[in-house]
Enzyme design. Structure first.
Site, PDB file in Angstrom:
ATOM      1  N   MET A  30       0.845  -1.202   0.000  1.00  0.00           N
ATOM      2  CA  MET A  30       0.000   0.000   0.000  1.00  0.00           C
ATOM      3  C   MET A  30       0.881   1.253   0.000  1.00  0.00           C
ATOM      4  O   MET A  30       0.408   2.345   0.286  1.00  0.00           O
ATOM      5  CB  MET A  30      -0.933  -0.011   1.214  1.00  0.00           C
ATOM      6  CG  MET A  30      -1.892  -1.205   1.191  1.00  0.00           C
ATOM      7  SD  MET A  30      -3.425  -0.947   2.083  1.00  0.00           S
ATOM      8  CE  MET A  30      -2.823  -0.608   3.708  1.00  0.00           C
ATOM      9  N   GLN A  35      11.820  -0.312   5.351  1.00  0.00           N
ATOM     10  CA  GLN A  35      12.819  -1.366   5.155  1.00  0.00           C
ATOM     11  C   GLN A  35      12.185  -2.756   5.055  1.00  0.00           C
ATOM     12  O   GLN A  35      12.704  -3.628   4.381  1.00  0.00           O
ATOM     13  CB  GLN A  35      13.816  -1.301   6.324  1.00  0.00           C
ATOM     14  CG  GLN A  35      15.274  -1.333   5.973  1.00  0.00           C
ATOM     15  CD  GLN A  35      15.659  -1.024   4.540  1.00  0.00           C
ATOM     16  OE1 GLN A  35      15.544   0.103   4.049  1.00  0.00           O
ATOM     17  NE2 GLN A  35      16.134  -2.030   3.823  1.00  0.00           N
ATOM     18  N   HIS A  37       9.370  -3.529   3.494  1.00  0.00           N
ATOM     19  CA  HIS A  37       8.972  -3.719   2.092  1.00  0.00           C
ATOM     20  C   HIS A  37      10.210  -3.934   1.207  1.00  0.00           C
ATOM     21  O   HIS A  37      10.196  -4.768   0.295  1.00  0.00           O
ATOM     22  CB  HIS A  37       8.238  -2.482   1.557  1.00  0.00           C
ATOM     23  CG  HIS A  37       6.954  -2.159   2.250  1.00  0.00           C
ATOM     24  ND1 HIS A  37       6.816  -1.080   3.081  1.00  0.00           N
ATOM     25  CD2 HIS A  37       5.742  -2.764   2.209  1.00  0.00           C
ATOM     26  CE1 HIS A  37       5.564  -1.025   3.518  1.00  0.00           C
ATOM     27  NE2 HIS A  37       4.897  -2.039   3.018  1.00  0.00           N
ATOM     28  N   ARG A 189       2.356   2.550   9.627  1.00  0.00           N
ATOM     29  CA  ARG A 189       1.556   3.252  10.639  1.00  0.00           C
ATOM     30  C   ARG A 189       2.403   3.746  11.814  1.00  0.00           C
ATOM     31  O   ARG A 189       1.903   4.521  12.633  1.00  0.00           O
ATOM     32  CB  ARG A 189       0.420   2.358  11.120  1.00  0.00           C
ATOM     33  CG  ARG A 189      -0.646   2.165  10.039  1.00  0.00           C
ATOM     34  CD  ARG A 189      -1.867   1.446  10.554  1.00  0.00           C
ATOM     35  NE  ARG A 189      -2.986   1.545   9.633  1.00  0.00           N
ATOM     36  CZ  ARG A 189      -3.381   0.571   8.805  1.00  0.00           C
ATOM     37  NH1 ARG A 189      -2.737  -0.574   8.762  1.00  0.00           N
ATOM     38  NH2 ARG A 189      -4.415   0.750   8.010  1.00  0.00           N
TER      39      ARG A 189
HETATM   40  O1  PAF Z   1      -0.089  -5.710   3.619  1.00  0.00           O
HETATM   41  C1  PAF Z   1      -0.517  -4.818   2.860  1.00  0.00           C
HETATM   42  O2  PAF Z   1       0.158  -3.804   2.607  1.00  0.00           O
HETATM   43  C2  PAF Z   1      -1.884  -4.978   2.228  1.00  0.00           C
HETATM   44  O3  PAF Z   1      -2.774  -5.583   3.100  1.00  0.00           O
HETATM   45  C3  PAF Z   1      -1.846  -5.691   0.868  1.00  0.00           C
HETATM   46  C4  PAF Z   1      -1.364  -7.131   0.999  1.00  0.00           C
HETATM   47  C5  PAF Z   1      -0.948  -4.947  -0.091  1.00  0.00           C
HETATM   48  C6  PAF Z   1      -3.249  -5.746   0.275  1.00  0.00           C
HETATM   49  O4  PAF Z   1      -3.768  -4.476   0.091  1.00  0.00           O
END
Ligand code: PAF
Length: 281
Positions: A30, A35, A37, A189
């Protein structure tokens, strides 16, 4: 890296790679990347010929009064970080592209049982939104593998179950949670936390560690959880839940279950923090 919100463009690029017999790894996100991701993308680079990511703040997985509008959108920084990590294609759809008929008329995917407890109890419909968007994204990207952080342990199990139940030919890879030096699990968050709250937040992970130690020392999960709840409150967190479960299916643990997971969610200021710890006894 190519960035596109256009489904036809994304499909065309993927078709080119597929026709050459090359493999594709997918990292759905999203955005507001940290880090955690980037670790997923780097792991994906090791495992496939091409890495595709998506950034989509999915309205279907947010409940009323949740932070859909406030959710941080940082596309330029995210594009830079993804490029540096080795991502080649970024899909950035809008809600109109993903849900052209609107949410009320959208077909959905529901993974029963596992979706209704823990985070699903506090956030009704959340995992329906996650499963539906991930299913759509899988159909668009058609990856060989997809990578998800273990911080969202319940989400990972929901997605694994969906893929198995719907016979999707995709390998789901869970990647270990990346933490700050304080132990706090990285999360978009965390940006909602004030400096004072950031000093309190690591108590969540410390409490998971203690709870695991109590169970390993012979406490029942119920007794250990009671102690942990009190510790969270004393530290200044407002627990939503903390629960010891079977790590394979999130069922209540039986005495013979050895592979367990503690899952917890707690409110702190504007943030709802989640974390978990897998352990054996
Ligand atoms: O973990 C997330 O960022 C979200 O839940 C995802 C898997 C991208 C789905 O919107």
């Amino acid at each position: 890296m190519i960035t596109s919100a256009n489904i036809a463009e994304i499909r065309a690029q993927i078709k080119t790679w597929r026709q050459r017999g090359e493999t594709i790894a997918f990292v759905p996100t999203m955005g507001n990347l940290h880090q955690g991701h980037i670790t997923l993308v780097k792991e994906a680079v090791q495992r496939a010929d091409h890495v595709v990511a998506s950034i989509f703040v999915n309205p279907m997985q947010f409940g009323q009064g949740e932070d859909l509008d406030a959710y941080p959108r940082t596309l330029i920084e995210d594009q830079k970080a993804l490029t540096e990590a080795g991502c080649e294609l970024l899909f950035t759809p809008t809600p109109d592209i993903m849900y052209p008929k609107g949410l009320a008329e959208q077909t959905f995917v529901e993974v029963p049982e596992i979706s209704d407890q823990l985070c699903g109890e506090t956030r009704p419909g959340h995992f329906r939104g996650v499963a539906t968007v991930v299913c759509k994204l899988f159909n668009l990207v058609q990856p060989d593998i997809a990578l998800f952080g273990k911080k969202d342990f319940q989400q990972l199990l929901v997605i694994r179950t969906m893929v198995e139940d719907l016979s999707m030919p995709i390998e789901i890879i869970g990647v270990d949670t990346v933490r700050e030096a304080s132990g706090l699990a990285m999360s978009s968050r965390n940006g909602y936390l004030t400096a004072e709250e950031k000093a309190i937040a690591p108590a969540l992970k410390r409490t998971l560690d203690k709870l695991a130690a109590y169970v390993q020392a012979g406490d029942t999960p119920e007794t250990a959880t009671e102690k942990a709840l009190q510790q969270l409150q004393l530290a200044g967190l407002k627990p939503d839940y903390i629960s010891v479960r079977n790590a394979l299916n999130l069922a209540q643990p039986r005495s013979q279950d050895k592979h367990l997971v503690i899952l917890a969610a707690a409110y702190l200021g504007k943030a709802r923090l989640i974390d978990n710890l897998e352990f054996s006894r």
